[in-house]
Scaffold this motif. Sequence first.
Motif, PDB file in Angstrom:
ATOM      1  N   GLN A   1       0.810  -1.214   0.000  1.00 51.66           N
ATOM      2  CA  GLN A   1       0.000   0.000   0.000  1.00 51.66           C
ATOM      3  C   GLN A   1       0.848   1.271   0.000  1.00 51.66           C
ATOM      4  O   GLN A   1       0.348   2.338  -0.323  1.00 51.66           O
ATOM      5  N   ALA A   2       2.130   1.143   0.380  1.00 53.63           N
ATOM      6  CA  ALA A   2       3.002   2.317   0.393  1.00 53.63           C
ATOM      7  C   ALA A   2       3.405   2.671  -1.032  1.00 53.63           C
ATOM      8  O   ALA A   2       3.641   1.797  -1.867  1.00 53.63           O
ATOM      9  N   GLN A   3       3.487   3.946  -1.338  1.00 51.55           N
ATOM     10  CA  GLN A   3       3.851   4.426  -2.660  1.00 51.55           C
ATOM     11  C   GLN A   3       5.033   5.374  -2.534  1.00 51.55           C
ATOM     12  O   GLN A   3       5.105   6.176  -1.601  1.00 51.55           O
ATOM     13  N   ALA A   4       5.953   5.264  -3.487  1.00 50.73           N
ATOM     14  CA  ALA A   4       7.117   6.149  -3.520  1.00 50.73           C
ATOM     15  C   ALA A   4       6.825   7.305  -4.467  1.00 50.73           C
ATOM     16  O   ALA A   4       6.467   7.085  -5.631  1.00 50.73           O
ATOM     17  N   ILE A   5       6.965   8.528  -3.958  1.00 49.67           N
ATOM     18  CA  ILE A   5       6.715   9.735  -4.759  1.00 49.67           C
ATOM     19  C   ILE A   5       8.064  10.383  -5.024  1.00 49.67           C
ATOM     20  O   ILE A   5       8.694  10.936  -4.116  1.00 49.67           O
ATOM     21  N   ALA A   6       8.524  10.289  -6.254  1.00 52.78           N
ATOM     22  CA  ALA A   6       9.850  10.793  -6.611  1.00 52.78           C
ATOM     23  C   ALA A   6       9.781  12.284  -6.914  1.00 52.78           C
ATOM     24  O   ALA A   6       8.899  12.744  -7.649  1.00 52.78           O
ATOM     25  N   GLU A   7      10.717  13.041  -6.335  1.00 48.13           N
ATOM     26  CA  GLU A   7      10.835  14.478  -6.576  1.00 48.13           C
ATOM     27  C   GLU A   7      12.279  14.887  -6.274  1.00 48.13           C
ATOM     28  O   GLU A   7      12.948  14.281  -5.432  1.00 48.13           O
ATOM     29  N   PRO A   8      12.776  15.900  -6.966  1.00 47.95           N
ATOM     30  CA  PRO A   8      14.153  16.342  -6.704  1.00 47.95           C
ATOM     31  C   PRO A   8      14.266  16.972  -5.307  1.00 47.95           C
ATOM     32  O   PRO A   8      13.389  17.716  -4.875  1.00 47.95           O
ATOM     33  N   PHE A   9      15.333  16.658  -4.596  1.00 45.27           N
ATOM     34  CA  PHE A   9      15.595  17.267  -3.292  1.00 45.27           C
ATOM     35  C   PHE A   9      17.097  17.334  -3.093  1.00 45.27           C
ATOM     36  O   PHE A   9      17.864  16.578  -3.707  1.00 45.27           O
ATOM     37  N   ASP A  10      17.507  18.244  -2.208  1.00 45.67           N
ATOM     38  CA  ASP A  10      18.929  18.440  -1.931  1.00 45.67           C
ATOM     39  C   ASP A  10      19.390  17.383  -0.933  1.00 45.67           C
ATOM     40  O   ASP A  10      18.902  17.325   0.196  1.00 45.67           O
ATOM     41  N   ILE A  11      20.325  16.565  -1.346  1.00 42.51           N
ATOM     42  CA  ILE A  11      20.761  15.429  -0.530  1.00 42.51           C
ATOM     43  C   ILE A  11      21.451  15.914   0.743  1.00 42.51           C
ATOM     44  O   ILE A  11      21.165  15.451   1.854  1.00 42.51           O
ATOM     45  N   ARG A  12      22.370  16.868   0.601  1.00 40.39           N
ATOM     46  CA  ARG A  12      23.142  17.322   1.759  1.00 40.39           C
ATOM     47  C   ARG A  12      22.233  17.967   2.795  1.00 40.39           C
ATOM     48  O   ARG A  12      22.360  17.712   4.000  1.00 40.39           O
ATOM     49  N   SER A  13      21.298  18.811   2.337  1.00 39.60           N
ATOM     50  CA  SER A  13      20.394  19.480   3.276  1.00 39.60           C
ATOM     51  C   SER A  13      19.531  18.459   4.015  1.00 39.60           C
ATOM     52  O   SER A  13      19.287  18.584   5.220  1.00 39.60           O
ATOM     53  N   CYS A  14      19.061  17.435   3.290  1.00 41.48           N
ATOM     54  CA  CYS A  14      18.207  16.411   3.903  1.00 41.48           C
ATOM     55  C   CYS A  14      18.958  15.665   5.002  1.00 41.48           C
ATOM     56  O   CYS A  14      18.480  15.550   6.134  1.00 41.48           O
TER      57      CYS A  14
ATOM     58  N   ARG B   1      14.423  10.591   4.263  1.00 42.60           N
ATOM     59  CA  ARG B   1      14.573  11.145   5.612  1.00 42.60           C
ATOM     60  C   ARG B   1      14.288  10.077   6.668  1.00 42.60           C
ATOM     61  O   ARG B   1      14.998   9.961   7.665  1.00 42.60           O
ATOM     62  N   GLN B   2      13.241   9.287   6.428  1.00 41.07           N
ATOM     63  CA  GLN B   2      12.911   8.256   7.414  1.00 41.07           C
ATOM     64  C   GLN B   2      14.013   7.205   7.476  1.00 41.07           C
ATOM     65  O   GLN B   2      14.343   6.702   8.557  1.00 41.07           O
ATOM     66  N   ILE B   3      14.596   6.854   6.336  1.00 32.89           N
ATOM     67  CA  ILE B   3      15.719   5.913   6.325  1.00 32.89           C
ATOM     68  C   ILE B   3      16.868   6.458   7.157  1.00 32.89           C
ATOM     69  O   ILE B   3      17.447   5.755   8.004  1.00 32.89           O
ATOM     70  N   ALA B   4      17.219   7.724   6.942  1.00 34.89           N
ATOM     71  CA  ALA B   4      18.337   8.319   7.671  1.00 34.89           C
ATOM     72  C   ALA B   4      18.051   8.381   9.168  1.00 34.89           C
ATOM     73  O   ALA B   4      18.911   8.059  10.001  1.00 34.89           O
ATOM     74  N   LEU B   5      16.839   8.781   9.555  1.00 34.71           N
ATOM     75  CA  LEU B   5      16.499   8.873  10.972  1.00 34.71           C
ATOM     76  C   LEU B   5      16.508   7.498  11.641  1.00 34.71           C
ATOM     77  O   LEU B   5      16.964   7.348  12.784  1.00 34.71           O
ATOM     78  N   ASN B   6      15.997   6.463  10.935  1.00 40.29           N
ATOM     79  CA  ASN B   6      16.021   5.117  11.511  1.00 40.29           C
ATOM     80  C   ASN B   6      17.446   4.618  11.704  1.00 40.29           C
ATOM     81  O   ASN B   6      17.776   4.002  12.726  1.00 40.29           O
TER      82      ASN B   6
END
Length: 641
Positions: A422-435, A473-478
Amino acid sequence: MMPELRETLGPVSRYVDALVHPSAADARAFHRHRTFIRDHLACGMLALALLPLMLAFGGAVTLFFTLILAWLTAHLPLAMYVSRTGAHDRAQVMSATLFAGLFTALAGLTGGLASPLLPFVILAPVEAAVAGSRKAIAATVLLVGGLVALLAGLGSQGLVGPLATAPIAGWVPVEAVGGGLALLYAAMLAARFQADARHQAKLLRREEEKYGLVAASVADAISVHDSAGKVLFATPPARSIIGAARAEILGDGLFQRIHVADRPAYLKTLSDTLSDGQTRVLELRVRRGEARPGETGMAEYGWLELVCRNQSAAEGLEGGRIVCVLRDISRRKQAEEELSAARAEAESANLAKSRFLATVSHELRTPLNAIIGFSDLMRKLPETAADPERVREYAGLIHQSGDHLLQVVNDMLDMTRIETGQAQAIAEPFDIRSCLDGCRRMMEPQAQKAGVRLSCDVPLAIGSFTADARACRQIALNLISNALKFTPSGGRAVIFARLEGEGLAFGLRDTGAGIAPEDTQRVQLPFVQGSSGTARAHEGSGLGLAVVKGLAELQGGRMTLESRLGEGTTVTVYLPRRAATAHQAAAVPSIADIDAAVSHLPFGETSKDLSDTRKADRKAGTEAGKDTGPCDHHTALQKIA
């Protein structure tokens, strides 16, 4: 036989068939009985036909002619005897005895031992041979010898006739009549032998066709092997079972197709079966199709079952041979593998259920006890209500316990959504370093409290990347939360990121306790911690790495884990570059908004375990002046429902 003559003699043939005794049940015995009755009835009918002719044209009846007619007539009661009793072999000996007696008597009338008719007596044992009994042949030979001896004795007494006898009917020599009669009898015996051989060959062909039809209709194949394992014979189904012509299976063709790992067992089974005579069953893999080793393409192997049996010489067969029944059991093996996989999956599911109950009961019971306990203190003790500082402390502990409960529920919901698709991945450009740096600053207070140095190793020029920003972000926080749990005070945790080809590799390495090699796969399962067992050294639901792996695979990536006990762990997530997804979703706070909100967070208000992006968004909204707390709880309740 011509069709017209066969049609004319049809009633006679059916009448003769009706005279056959019921004991002649099988086809061979029925044919022998039928032939005997037919030939002896014909001889009797010949006697009845010759008698009036001789009386009409021959004048007086001589003793020579009387003996011949008596011999021919005696065939009628023999035919009836076989028809009524079914004693074919005994009647055959009696018929041979009549023939020997006739020609011994004729020889006595035409010169005794010097008679030209005496040699024809040797046809009597030949007729006895039709019975197929050695005893019958021996008895007939003794009888003939006794008759010849009797004839010699009579000759010595002068009781035998002269060498020459008057011609029959005045012009037919006696010797010619006797010789013709003997030749006719010999021709009848030859015809009977030929008919019997032809009938035997016909029956053999029928049996071969019947067994061939049975062998071709049965799915199993039968093969005969020698002591060296070479195939000497194989039935037609071997082609469909092995997928090759029978000529390619004969000799060592089958052995060359057997899987190398199964060849010793194949040879040992044949050897043991040949030595002790015990029936054995062997399962082995055999290469299918026409392809040979070394040819292009992947060889296809199927499972065969061999039931091996010693071909004993005591059964009338050639010894030193093994008869095998070949059966294709590929489907059965596949079913067994599927059943084993299903059983393992069921056992894994049962174990996961047990882990889930143990983990959730622990994770829910601890904060609930704190909530109930501190709320009871605030409710029952009057002095507590009068002390604002203690009320604030108890309220903070209750709030912290509630946050922990919400985090556990959110983790389970995330894992459920990932596993159910049921989870969906929504792809969008983001700044890797800032995240990643924003996640580091968000977890910095907890890292300082744990005494762990948390840093970020991300190149300045790494730029932006198209992927699901919230999932990253959730991957990094986990990963940070796990590192802080299992890294002792004074340790270090580093967040890193780099571009690899068309993808992104980011993750975390720490100097924590590490994971044993046998546990690296297990800790990636839901509700599993490195410190498994009844004693749990760390809090948490055991979903951290499972959620990370699920979010990585949701975006078409993968997660790798490298660890050594006592040295630390490195978790790396590889994501491919994806095209931006066109969607209409709820507004998501930008990275800059989250970073600005996190920078104003007071140290004391950071929760103990911030491993969820929802926790980050709620904190960011609260510090920015947005009252998102009730909305988060309402949303969580809706998702639970």
